[in-house]
Design a protein around this motif. Structure first.
Motif, mmCIF file in Angstrom:
data_model
loop_
_atom_site.group_PDB
_atom_site.id
_atom_site.type_symbol
_atom_site.label_atom_id
_atom_site.label_comp_id
_atom_site.label_asym_id
_atom_site.label_seq_id
_atom_site.Cartn_x
_atom_site.Cartn_y
_atom_site.Cartn_z
ATOM 1 N N GLY A 1 -10.995 -0.431 -17.564
ATOM 2 C CA GLY A 1 -10.234 0.542 -16.788
ATOM 3 C C GLY A 1 -10.392 0.312 -15.303
ATOM 4 O O GLY A 1 -9.403 0.278 -14.556
ATOM 5 N N TRP A 2 -11.641 0.122 -14.880
ATOM 6 C CA TRP A 2 -11.878 -0.113 -13.456
ATOM 7 C C TRP A 2 -11.259 -1.421 -13.000
ATOM 8 O O TRP A 2 -10.683 -1.518 -11.929
ATOM 9 C CB TRP A 2 -13.389 -0.113 -13.166
ATOM 10 C CG TRP A 2 -13.924 1.272 -13.018
ATOM 11 C CD1 TRP A 2 -13.246 2.371 -12.588
ATOM 12 C CD2 TRP A 2 -15.255 1.713 -13.321
ATOM 13 N NE1 TRP A 2 -14.069 3.471 -12.591
ATOM 14 C CE2 TRP A 2 -15.308 3.098 -13.028
ATOM 15 C CE3 TRP A 2 -16.404 1.086 -13.784
ATOM 16 C CZ2 TRP A 2 -16.470 3.859 -13.205
ATOM 17 C CZ3 TRP A 2 -17.561 1.832 -13.955
ATOM 18 C CH2 TRP A 2 -17.584 3.216 -13.679
ATOM 19 N N SER B 1 0.821 -1.207 0.000
ATOM 20 C CA SER B 1 0.000 0.000 0.000
ATOM 21 C C SER B 1 0.857 1.260 0.000
ATOM 22 O O SER B 1 0.460 2.282 -0.543
ATOM 23 C CB SER B 1 -0.970 0.003 1.178
ATOM 24 O OG SER B 1 -0.265 0.052 2.384
ATOM 25 N N PHE B 2 2.064 1.173 0.609
ATOM 26 C CA PHE B 2 2.879 2.387 0.651
ATOM 27 C C PHE B 2 3.802 2.560 -0.544
ATOM 28 O O PHE B 2 4.361 3.639 -0.744
ATOM 29 C CB PHE B 2 3.643 2.478 1.974
ATOM 30 C CG PHE B 2 2.775 3.036 3.066
ATOM 31 C CD1 PHE B 2 2.713 4.397 3.292
ATOM 32 C CD2 PHE B 2 1.965 2.199 3.810
ATOM 33 C CE1 PHE B 2 1.878 4.915 4.252
ATOM 34 C CE2 PHE B 2 1.117 2.711 4.778
ATOM 35 C CZ PHE B 2 1.069 4.071 5.005
ATOM 36 N N THR B 3 3.973 1.509 -1.369
ATOM 37 C CA THR B 3 4.763 1.699 -2.591
ATOM 38 C C THR B 3 3.859 1.894 -3.803
ATOM 39 O O THR B 3 4.322 2.310 -4.854
ATOM 40 C CB THR B 3 5.681 0.492 -2.868
ATOM 41 O OG1 THR B 3 4.887 -0.686 -2.868
ATOM 42 C CG2 THR B 3 6.776 0.392 -1.848
ATOM 43 N N VAL C 1 -5.302 -1.133 3.148
ATOM 44 C CA VAL C 1 -4.118 -1.162 4.008
ATOM 45 C C VAL C 1 -3.513 0.225 4.234
ATOM 46 O O VAL C 1 -2.490 0.358 4.876
ATOM 47 C CB VAL C 1 -3.049 -2.140 3.455
ATOM 48 C CG1 VAL C 1 -2.051 -2.524 4.541
ATOM 49 C CG2 VAL C 1 -3.696 -3.390 2.898
ATOM 50 N N ALA C 2 -4.133 1.296 3.693
ATOM 51 C CA ALA C 2 -3.624 2.633 4.015
ATOM 52 C C ALA C 2 -4.761 3.547 4.491
ATOM 53 O O ALA C 2 -4.693 4.096 5.584
ATOM 54 C CB ALA C 2 -2.919 3.235 2.803
ATOM 55 N N ALA D 1 -4.903 -2.403 -7.272
ATOM 56 C CA ALA D 1 -4.104 -1.353 -6.626
ATOM 57 C C ALA D 1 -4.978 -0.489 -5.725
ATOM 58 O O ALA D 1 -4.599 -0.182 -4.586
ATOM 59 C CB ALA D 1 -3.414 -0.495 -7.685
ATOM 60 N N VAL D 2 -6.156 -0.106 -6.225
ATOM 61 C CA VAL D 2 -7.045 0.746 -5.437
ATOM 62 C C VAL D 2 -7.502 0.012 -4.181
ATOM 63 O O VAL D 2 -7.510 0.575 -3.074
ATOM 64 C CB VAL D 2 -8.252 1.209 -6.288
ATOM 65 C CG1 VAL D 2 -9.287 1.897 -5.423
ATOM 66 C CG2 VAL D 2 -7.781 2.126 -7.405
ATOM 67 N N ALA D 3 -7.838 -1.275 -4.321
ATOM 68 C CA ALA D 3 -8.295 -2.052 -3.164
ATOM 69 C C ALA D 3 -7.214 -2.104 -2.095
ATOM 70 O O ALA D 3 -7.493 -1.897 -0.908
ATOM 71 C CB ALA D 3 -8.673 -3.468 -3.604
#
Lengths: 277, 310
Positions: free
Chosen positions: B30-31, A146-148, B44-45, B37-39
Motif C-alpha cells: 500500500g505504501w 502535483s496539481f492534477t 512540488v506542492a 504520488a505522495v512524494a
C-alpha cells in the motif's frame, strides 16, 4: 414529476436552443475572426466580408506558435501519463488495502486542490532557477503532476470503489492466474475510469497559464496559452488579433474532439466524487 | 479483515505466521503504491508552500541577491497597509461573488433543463460541456475581441458605443462574462449530479401537500441536494478567487481591474520581489482557507466526504 405538456416541452426546446446558441457564439466568433483577412479584422462585424486562410498560414509559419504547440502537446501528454499512472497505483492501494495513512493521503490531496497555484509559483521560480529547471519541460511537468494528482486520486478512488473486486477472487478460484484475473476481469472495468481521469488531467495541463507564463522564458518550453500572450502582429504596428484567433482555433480543436467523443465519460468524471458516499 | 479477528482471538506471539506476514505485506505494498504520488505532492506542492511562508519573512529580491535580510512580519505589514492590496481584494471579491452567484442560478437552471428536456438532451449535454475544456486564455481573447470597439461585434449588435476596457466596472463585467461562460458547465454538471438524487416521489408528495414551486425548490429540492450544492459552490468559489488568466489577457490589471493573484504574479515574476510576493501569496492562501472554512461551517458538512475537485 410535472405532467408532460406540449407547451412546456416547446418552451424547453426553445431554451435549449438558446443555451446552445450562447455556448457556441464565442467559438463561432473566434472561427469567423480567424478567417478575416487584411483590414477585415477591424470591420466590427461578426462575419468576414471575404474568407481567407492567410491567418492560419501566418501562425504555422511562426516559430513562436509551432514551438509552443509542440511544447503543449509534449508536456500535456507526458504529464497526463505520469499523473494517471501514479494516481492509479495510489487509488488501487486506497481502495483495496489496509494501511496507516490512508485518510491522511485523501485529506492532504484535498488540501492541495485548494492551493491557489500562484502561491507556489514564487518558490518554484526561485528553486527552478537555482537547479536549472527554469524554462524546461520538466520544470512545467512537475507542477502539473502535483496539481492534477489530487483530482486524479479522488476521481479514480471513487470509480474504483464501484468495481466489484470480489470477481477477481472468484476468477482466481476458477483457476485464472493473477495476471489473467486482472487482465480479463478487472482491467475492462478499470480502464474507462483511467481514461476519464486522463482526459481531465490533460484538460488541466492544456489549459494552464499561470505556471507556463511564470516558469518559462523562451520558445524552448513555453506552451500555447502563454505564447498567445506574447504574440505580435506581422509588423510591429499591426495588432496580433487575427493570428491569436487562428492559434486559438487550433488549440481548441483537440478539446472539442475529446468532448464530442467522450462526453459521457467526462461528465461521469466531473461528478464522480461529488455526490456519492 | 480476517487478520483483525485472528489477532483478537489469539495472543500476539502465538499469531499464525502467515497471517501476520500478509498484513505486513499489504501495508508495505500500500505504501509503495502510494509513494510516487505522495512524494510528488509533498515535493512540488506542500514543500513550495512551506517555502513561500519562509520566503515571506525575508527582504528578498533576485535583482539584489546580497540584500537578503530577515524581515519578520514587515512584508505582511507593507502589503496590508497598502491601499492597492485592498483595492485588489475588493476587485477579486466582487468578481467572485458576481460570477459564482450568476453561475449558480444559470447552472441550476441548466441542470434542471438537462434533466427534464425531452428533445435535444444529448446535444445540450455535449455542447454545454465544450466551454469546460476550452483554454481559459482562449475564452478571454474571444470575449475581449467581441467587446473591443475596434474589432468586436457587441457594440454593433446592440447599437451602443462603449469603450468597455477603459473603465473599471465595464472591464470587470466583460471579465465576468468570460468566466461565467467558461465555468458554468462545471457548476451545472455538479448540480445535475445532486438533482438526480432528488426522487420524483418526494416532489410529488410535496406538491400534493400544497407546496408551490418556490417552496418545493427551497424546502425540498435544495436541502436534499445540499451536498452537491456545497461541493459546487465551494470549488467554484475557491477557483474564482484565484482568477488570473482572464485579467492578464483582457486588461493586464489596468483601470483597477487587478486581482490578488495578479498582484502576486507582478511582485513575484515581473519584479522578482520574492519576499513581498510570497507574503501576498500566503495572504491569498489564507483567504482561500477562510472561504473553505466559512462554507463548511455554513453547510455543517463532513469534509472527508467531499469529492473530486476539478
Amino acid at each position: 414529476m410535472s405532467q408532460p405538456s406540449p407547451a412546456r416541452d416547446g418552451a424547453r426546446v426553445l431554451v435549449s436552443v438558446l443555451v446552445i446558441a450562447i455556448t457556441v457564439l464565442p467559438l463561432a466568433w473566434m472561427v469567423s475572426l480567424s478567417f478575416k483577412g487584411g483590414d477585415d479584422i477591424n470591420n466590427a462585424k461578426f462575419l468576414p466580408s471575404s474568407w481567407s486562410w492567410d491567418n492560419y498560414r501566418t501562425v504555422f509559419k511562426n516559430d513562436l506558435f509551432t514551438d509552443a504547440l509542440r511544447n503543449s502537446i509534449g508536456i500535456s501528454l507526458i504529464a497526463t501519463v505520469i499523473a494517471v499512472a501514479c494516481a492509479t497505483g495510489t487509488a488501487y492501494a486506497l481502495v483495496r488495502m489496509e494501511f496507516p495513512g490512508k485518510r491522511l493521503i485523501l485529506l492532504g490531496a484535498l488540501a492541495i486542490a485548494m492551493f491557489p497555484t500562484i502561491a507556489v509559483v514564487g518558490p518554484l521560480f526561485d528553486m527552478w532557477r537555482r537547479i536549472g529547471l527554469f524554462d524546461t519541460w520538466i520544470g512545467l511537468i512537475l507542477p502539473y503532476l502535483s496539481f492534477t494528482m489530487p483530482l486524479s486520486i479522488w476521481t479514480l478512488t471513487s470509480f474504483f470503489k464501484q468495481i466489484p473486486w470480489a470477481l477477481e477472487d472468484a476468477a482466481r478460484i476458477d483457476g485464472a492466474s493473477a495476471w489473467q484475473a486482472f487482465r480479463y476481469v478487472i482491467a475492462p472495468m478499470a480502464v474507462p475510469a483511467v481514461l476519464t481521469t486522463a482526459i481531465l488531467v490533460f484538460f488541466f495541463a492544456w489549459n494552464d497559464f499561470v505556471f507556463s507564463v511564470s516558469l518559462t522564458s523562451t520558445n524552448k518550453s513555453r506552451t500555447v496559452p502563454a505564447a498567445l500572450a506574447f504574440f505580435t502582429g506581422a509588423s510591429q504596428f499591426q495588432q496580433p488579433t487575427a493570428a491569436i484567433a487562428a492559434a486559438s482555433v487550433v488549440v481548441s480543436i483537440p478539446v472539442v474532439v475529446l468532448v464530442l467523443i467522450f462526453q459521457k465519460r467526462i461528465v461521469a468524471g466531473i461528478t464522480s466524487g461529488a455526490v456519492k458516499e | 479483515m480476517s487478520t483483525v479477528s485472528t489477532a483478537e482471538a489469539a495472543p500476539r506471539h502465538k499469531k499464525p505466521r502467515g497471517q501476520l506476514d500478509h498484513a505486513q505485506r499489504m501495508r508495505r505494498t500500500g505504501w509503495m503504491l502510494s509513494a510516487p504520488a505522495v512524494a510528488i505532492m509533498i515535493l512540488v506542492a506542500i514543500a513550495p508552500l512551506v517555502d513561500a511562508v519562509w520566503l515571506s519573512l525575508f527582504h528578498k529580491r533576485l535583482t539584489t541577491p546580497d540584500a537578503n535580510s530577515f524581515a519578520g512580519l514587515s512584508n505582511y505589514w507593507v502589503v496590508l497597509k497598502d491601499p492597492l492590496w485592498w483595492t485588489d481584494v475588493w476587485t477579486t471579491l466582487a468578481l467572485t461573488v458576481a460570477t459564482v452567484s450568476v453561475e449558480f442560478v444559470i447552472g441550476f437552471g441548466l441542470a434542471h433543463l438537462m434533466q427534464r428536456a425531452l428533445h435535444l438532451r444529448r446535444s445540450l449535454r455535449t455542447i454545454v460541456l465544450i466551454p469546460y475544456g476550452i483554454v481559459t486564455v482562449v475564452s478571454a481573447y474571444a470575449w475581449r475581441y467581441a467587446f473591443d470597439p475596434s474589432t468586436g461585434f457587441v457594440n454593433d449588435w446592440f447599437g451602443i458605443d462603449i469603450a468597455w476596457f477603459d473603465h473599471r466596472w465595464s472591464a470587470l463585467f466583460v471579465i465576468a462574462v468570460s468566466e461565467i461562460w467558461k465555468t458554468t458547465p462545471f457548476m451545472s454538471l455538479l448540480l445535475l449530479g445532486g438533482l438526480i438524487q432528488v426522487s420524483p416521489d418526494v416532489q410529488e408528495a410535496a406538491r400534493v401537500d400544497g407546496a408551490g414551486p418556490w417552496q418545493r425548490l427551497t424546502r425540498v429540492t435544495l436541502p436534499i441536494m445540499k451536498q452537491a450544492v456545497l461541493v459546487a459552490l465551494l470549488f467554484r468559489t475557491m477557483d474564482a478567487f484565484r482568477i488570473f488568466d482572464a485579467v492578464f489577457v483582457m486588461t493586464g490589471g489596468a483601470n483597477d481591474t487587478e486581482t490578488v493573484s495578479f498582484l502576486a504574479y507582478r511582485q513575484l515574476v515581473s519584479r522578482t520581489a520574492l519576499g513581498l510576493g510570497s507574503a501576498i501569496s500566503v495572504l491569498l492562501f489564507a483567504c482561500v482557507l477562510l472561504i473553505a472554512f466559512l462554507f463548511i461551517k455554513l453547510f455543517r458538512t463532513d469534509v472527508s466526504k467531499l469529492g473530486s475537485p476539478t
